[in-house]
Write a protein that holds these residues in place. Sequence first.
Motif, mmCIF file in Angstrom:
data_model
loop_
_atom_site.group_PDB
_atom_site.id
_atom_site.type_symbol
_atom_site.label_atom_id
_atom_site.label_comp_id
_atom_site.label_asym_id
_atom_site.label_seq_id
_atom_site.Cartn_x
_atom_site.Cartn_y
_atom_site.Cartn_z
ATOM 1 N N THR A 1 14.083 -19.351 -3.460
ATOM 2 C CA THR A 1 14.814 -18.968 -2.257
ATOM 3 C C THR A 1 14.242 -19.812 -1.139
ATOM 4 O O THR A 1 13.022 -19.894 -0.980
ATOM 5 N N THR A 2 15.121 -20.447 -0.379
ATOM 6 C CA THR A 2 14.695 -21.427 0.600
ATOM 7 C C THR A 2 15.370 -21.174 1.941
ATOM 8 O O THR A 2 16.581 -20.949 1.994
ATOM 9 N N TYR A 3 14.566 -21.210 3.008
ATOM 10 C CA TYR A 3 15.055 -21.053 4.371
ATOM 11 C C TYR A 3 14.886 -22.363 5.113
ATOM 12 O O TYR A 3 13.812 -22.960 5.086
ATOM 13 N N VAL A 4 15.937 -22.798 5.780
ATOM 14 C CA VAL A 4 15.901 -23.984 6.621
ATOM 15 C C VAL A 4 15.732 -23.470 8.051
ATOM 16 O O VAL A 4 16.553 -22.691 8.540
ATOM 17 N N ILE A 5 14.645 -23.905 8.699
ATOM 18 C CA ILE A 5 14.269 -23.384 10.011
ATOM 19 C C ILE A 5 14.215 -24.540 11.007
ATOM 20 O O ILE A 5 13.470 -25.503 10.808
ATOM 21 N N GLY A 6 14.992 -24.434 12.070
ATOM 22 C CA GLY A 6 15.057 -25.485 13.076
ATOM 23 C C GLY A 6 13.809 -25.556 13.944
ATOM 24 O O GLY A 6 12.950 -24.669 13.911
ATOM 25 N N LYS A 7 13.739 -26.602 14.748
ATOM 26 C CA LYS A 7 12.598 -26.799 15.654
ATOM 27 C C LYS A 7 12.448 -25.644 16.642
ATOM 28 O O LYS A 7 11.365 -25.407 17.158
ATOM 29 N N ASP A 8 13.537 -24.931 16.894
ATOM 30 C CA ASP A 8 13.517 -23.779 17.798
ATOM 31 C C ASP A 8 13.109 -22.492 17.089
ATOM 32 O O ASP A 8 13.201 -21.406 17.659
ATOM 33 N N SER A 9 12.674 -22.597 15.840
ATOM 34 C CA SER A 9 12.226 -21.471 15.008
ATOM 35 C C SER A 9 13.354 -20.556 14.546
ATOM 36 O O SER A 9 13.108 -19.477 14.036
ATOM 37 N N LYS A 10 14.589 -20.986 14.696
ATOM 38 C CA LYS A 10 15.717 -20.177 14.230
ATOM 39 C C LYS A 10 16.108 -20.595 12.810
ATOM 40 O O LYS A 10 16.068 -21.766 12.461
#
Length: 165
Positions: A133-142
Motif C-alpha cells: 500500500t503506497t501513499y503519494v505525499i506532496g511537498k505540502d504534506s497532503k
Amino acid sequence: MNCKTWAKFLSIAVAAVLLGACSQSSAIEIGQNAPDFALTDTGGQKASLSDFKGKAVILNFFASWCPPCRAEIPDFIELQKAYGDKGFTFIGVSLTDAQDSKNFVETMGINYPVMVDDGKVSTLYGPVRSIPTTYVIGKDSKVVKMYIGSRSKEVFEADIKEMLK
C-alpha cells in the motif's frame, strides 16, 4: 417474540451491520494532511515523516516476504537515485520485525529510509490490510494519491515528476 417482530429485528440488525461495513473507509483521504509519525529505522535511529517536510514523498508499506513488494523495490531504488537529490524521497515502512527488515534492506541494497512499523502507523494510515500500500505525499504534506497493490515504475515516475513541478 413472534415471527414478524423477529424478522424486523433481524433486518434492522443486518442493515446496521451493512451500513457500518460500507462506511468503513481509509483513515487517510486524498487531500488530507499525511499524519506525522515517528518510528525506528533499520539502522536503529528514530525518524519521523516530519523529518522530510518540504519534500515530495512516496510512503510505501511493504513486507520482505511479499512478492509484489519485492518486485517494486528495484524500481524504487532506481527512482530514488534519479530524483533523490531533487526534493523527493521514498520512505519504506516494513511490516516485518526489525532484524528481518534490516537484513532485507541490506540484501536488496535499498537506498532510501526504511522504518519498522510499530503496528500503530499501519493502522493510522488505513488500516493497511493489503500490501504493498503506497501513499503519494506532496511537498505540502497532503496525500495526493493512494495505491493498493503494486504499480509500474512509470506510474511512480509520473507521480514524482508531477510533484516536483
